[in-house]
Design an enzyme around this catalytic site. Sequence first.
Site, PDB file in Angstrom:
ATOM      1  N   GLY A   7       0.783  -1.172   0.262  1.00  0.00           N
ATOM      2  CA  GLY A   7      -0.130  -0.179   0.150  1.00  0.00           C
ATOM      3  C   GLY A   7       0.717   1.326   0.055  1.00  0.00           C
ATOM      4  O   GLY A   7       0.337   2.258   0.211  1.00  0.00           O
ATOM      5  N   GLU A  44       4.227  -6.548   1.695  1.00  0.00           N
ATOM      6  CA  GLU A  44       4.015  -6.436   0.576  1.00  0.00           C
ATOM      7  C   GLU A  44       3.386  -6.077  -0.509  1.00  0.00           C
ATOM      8  O   GLU A  44       2.715  -5.671  -1.108  1.00  0.00           O
ATOM      9  CB  GLU A  44       2.195  -7.841   0.733  1.00  0.00           C
ATOM     10  CG  GLU A  44       2.037  -8.784   1.334  1.00  0.00           C
ATOM     11  CD  GLU A  44       0.791  -9.385   1.446  1.00  0.00           C
ATOM     12  OE1 GLU A  44      -0.094  -8.585   1.057  1.00  0.00           O
ATOM     13  OE2 GLU A  44       0.777 -10.077   2.657  1.00  0.00           O
ATOM     14  N   GLY A  46       3.667  -3.708  -3.792  1.00  0.00           N
ATOM     15  CA  GLY A  46       3.753  -3.431  -5.412  1.00  0.00           C
ATOM     16  C   GLY A  46       3.885  -2.410  -5.577  1.00  0.00           C
ATOM     17  O   GLY A  46       5.256  -1.997  -6.333  1.00  0.00           O
ATOM     18  N   ARG A  47       3.208  -1.539  -5.720  1.00  0.00           N
ATOM     19  CA  ARG A  47       2.759   0.133  -6.156  1.00  0.00           C
ATOM     20  C   ARG A  47       4.294   0.352  -6.843  1.00  0.00           C
ATOM     21  O   ARG A  47       5.241   0.858  -7.257  1.00  0.00           O
ATOM     22  CB  ARG A  47       2.350   1.093  -6.079  1.00  0.00           C
ATOM     23  CG  ARG A  47       1.854   2.076  -7.137  1.00  0.00           C
ATOM     24  CD  ARG A  47       0.979   3.152  -5.982  1.00  0.00           C
ATOM     25  NE  ARG A  47      -0.260   2.969  -5.658  1.00  0.00           N
ATOM     26  CZ  ARG A  47      -1.387   2.677  -6.686  1.00  0.00           C
ATOM     27  NH1 ARG A  47      -1.391   3.212  -7.647  1.00  0.00           N
ATOM     28  NH2 ARG A  47      -2.512   2.345  -6.076  1.00  0.00           N
ATOM     29  N   ARG A  67      -5.923   3.517 -15.607  1.00  0.00           N
ATOM     30  CA  ARG A  67      -6.178   4.245 -13.930  1.00  0.00           C
ATOM     31  C   ARG A  67      -6.879   5.153 -14.280  1.00  0.00           C
ATOM     32  O   ARG A  67      -7.831   5.991 -13.222  1.00  0.00           O
ATOM     33  CB  ARG A  67      -4.906   4.369 -13.242  1.00  0.00           C
ATOM     34  CG  ARG A  67      -3.930   2.783 -12.728  1.00  0.00           C
ATOM     35  CD  ARG A  67      -2.685   2.782 -12.458  1.00  0.00           C
ATOM     36  NE  ARG A  67      -3.211   2.995 -10.639  1.00  0.00           N
ATOM     37  CZ  ARG A  67      -3.147   4.664 -10.056  1.00  0.00           C
ATOM     38  NH1 ARG A  67      -2.973   5.371 -11.006  1.00  0.00           N
ATOM     39  NH2 ARG A  67      -3.696   5.070  -9.034  1.00  0.00           N
ATOM     40  N   CYS A 119     -14.208   3.925 -27.932  1.00  0.00           N
ATOM     41  CA  CYS A 119     -15.333   4.681 -28.186  1.00  0.00           C
ATOM     42  C   CYS A 119     -15.947   4.554 -26.859  1.00  0.00           C
ATOM     43  O   CYS A 119     -17.525   4.085 -26.480  1.00  0.00           O
ATOM     44  CB  CYS A 119     -16.401   4.186 -28.657  1.00  0.00           C
ATOM     45  SG  CYS A 119     -15.874   3.349 -30.184  1.00  0.00           S
TER      46      CYS A 119
HETATM   47  N1  LLP Z   1      -1.472  -7.474  -0.636  1.00  0.00           N
HETATM   48  C1  LLP Z   1      -2.384  -7.072  -0.682  1.00  0.00           C
HETATM   49  C2  LLP Z   1      -3.503  -8.365   0.155  1.00  0.00           C
HETATM   50  C3  LLP Z   1      -3.358  -6.118  -1.451  1.00  0.00           C
HETATM   51  O1  LLP Z   1      -4.274  -6.178  -1.761  1.00  0.00           O
HETATM   52  C4  LLP Z   1      -2.565  -5.304  -2.601  1.00  0.00           C
HETATM   53  C5  LLP Z   1      -3.117  -4.879  -3.921  1.00  0.00           C
HETATM   54  C6  LLP Z   1      -1.044  -5.319  -2.471  1.00  0.00           C
HETATM   55  C7  LLP Z   1      -0.858  -5.947  -0.941  1.00  0.00           C
HETATM   56  C8  LLP Z   1      -0.263  -4.275  -2.435  1.00  0.00           C
HETATM   57  O2  LLP Z   1      -0.591  -2.971  -2.604  1.00  0.00           O
HETATM   58  P1  LLP Z   1       0.077  -1.982  -3.201  1.00  0.00           P
HETATM   59  O3  LLP Z   1       1.596  -2.041  -2.466  1.00  0.00           O
HETATM   60  O4  LLP Z   1       0.692  -1.938  -4.756  1.00  0.00           O
HETATM   61  O5  LLP Z   1      -0.802  -0.690  -2.954  1.00  0.00           O
HETATM   62  N2  LLP Z   1      -5.300  -0.829  -9.434  1.00  0.00           N
HETATM   63  C9  LLP Z   1      -5.272  -0.064  -8.004  1.00  0.00           C
HETATM   64  C10 LLP Z   1      -4.933  -0.515  -7.221  1.00  0.00           C
HETATM   65  C11 LLP Z   1      -5.235  -1.827  -6.046  1.00  0.00           C
HETATM   66  C12 LLP Z   1      -4.744  -2.618  -4.833  1.00  0.00           C
HETATM   67  C13 LLP Z   1      -5.366  -3.656  -4.756  1.00  0.00           C
HETATM   68  N3  LLP Z   1      -4.696  -4.676  -3.646  1.00  0.00           N
HETATM   69  C14 LLP Z   1      -4.392   1.064  -8.374  1.00  0.00           C
HETATM   70  O6  LLP Z   1      -4.600   1.339  -9.633  1.00  0.00           O
HETATM   71  O7  LLP Z   1      -4.592   2.504  -8.208  1.00  0.00           O
END
Ligand code: LLP
Length: 423
Positions: free
Chosen positions: A241, A278, A280-281, A317, A350
């Site tokens: 997150g 965990e 991601g972004r 997005r 479209c």
């Molecule tokens: N762990 C779990 C259980 C999650 O559901 C997520 C993301 C992450 C880790 C990784 O989160 P991050 O570090 O990437 O924030 N599509 C949306 C974001 C959806 C995130 C869903 N869960 C966007 O483009 O902003």
Amino acid sequence: MTSSAFAYIDGVLHAERVSAVSLAEQFGTPLYVYSRAALTRAWHAYADACQGRRATVHVAVKANSNLAVLNVFARLGAGFDIVSGGELARVLAAGGKAENTVFSGVGKRADEMRDALIAGVKCFNVESIPELDRLNAVAAALGKKAPVSLRVNPDVDAKTHPYISTGLKSNKFGVAFDEARAAYHAAAAMPHLEVVGIDCHIGSQITEIAPYLDAVDKLLDLVEQLEADGIVLGHIDVGGGLGITYQDETPPEIGAFVRTVLERIEARGHGQREVYFEPGRSLVGNAGVMLTRVEFLKPGAEKNFAIVDAAMNDLARPAMYEAFHAIEPVVQAPPGSAPAGVYDVVGPVCESGDWLGRERRLAVSPGELLAVYSAGAYGFAMSSNYNTRPRAAEVMVDGDQVHVVRVREEVAQLFANETILPD
Ligand code: LLP
């Protein structure tokens, strides 16, 4: 918005040492471009802050599941966080290890559980009692014990976009905080489950540490209560997150974030437990850009449009979250050139929601290349074939080397699995 892996050299955007103009000419547009150096740097920001502590990093595969991206992390020793059997298959194909993989997600199917148990994943992050029952049954059928953590919903406000906020009571995610103790007792009583940890994930694109500390405090209260009940949890998974800079956000630095969370856990006397992250972004978001070419300029009475060859199917997005991505010309306008106009940068799909940027001041002309920044996370991974548009190619730059890590799709592939009715 930019990371130093994407910088202008003599007025031309480069990915590491490769010109974005040459990438677009060679591989076409729209094109996703990743920087191996940027991925590696972000990984080290996490790993270095975890060094010497009982803490491990699990890359959230959903943010960018390209095999080469996962492979870069696997080579660096990463663990992974998956949410489907498909993502497990990708992790294994990319050289990741099941025993370093945690399986999250609110709706795991029995066959996905089974495959993950056979592969030997490290932990199932379970989100409900019915899911505990299902996992227990699947494990029983295999004569195994499934390692489980419960995703607890700490009911904290991560102060982010409602679609990506997940830690509030009103969300579908996790076991409600007030019900978690009973759920742990239920899990501990199931013969084919082994309770090993606790997890939470409060949302995404979070730009403050305070909500994490609130969540950690609530989790630790529960951990202490459970320990008094005789249920000992070996690990605490604080989820992902952490936000990035798209425009002018000022999220904490990765290292500061990790250290602050670990220090809070240690200060509360839980330093013996392992901590999982965990992300991601924050690992991949600013390690990627999307290149697109201007097809037409369309001046209007109220708005000017720059119609480009990338669309909401390539980068969802903006359409989904009204998300901001910086957009800049790949070739900087020489001083004294035509003045910039204000454009909505839109795609050919479209839908009025098909836009990439609104009211951007740009000096552009048809045929020109634009870079859409911060596209490494939830970019290609969320792309689709809407309007029967083949998905973009992906390349990874490594110094002066370029690797095509996903070839552009072809139209025939898009309906190869379809058939017309018989005569
Ligand atoms: N762990 C779990 C259980 C999650 O559901 C997520 C993301 C992450 C880790 C990784 O989160 P991050 O570090 O990437 O924030 N599509 C949306 C974001 C959806 C995130 C869903 N869960 C966007 O483009 O902003």
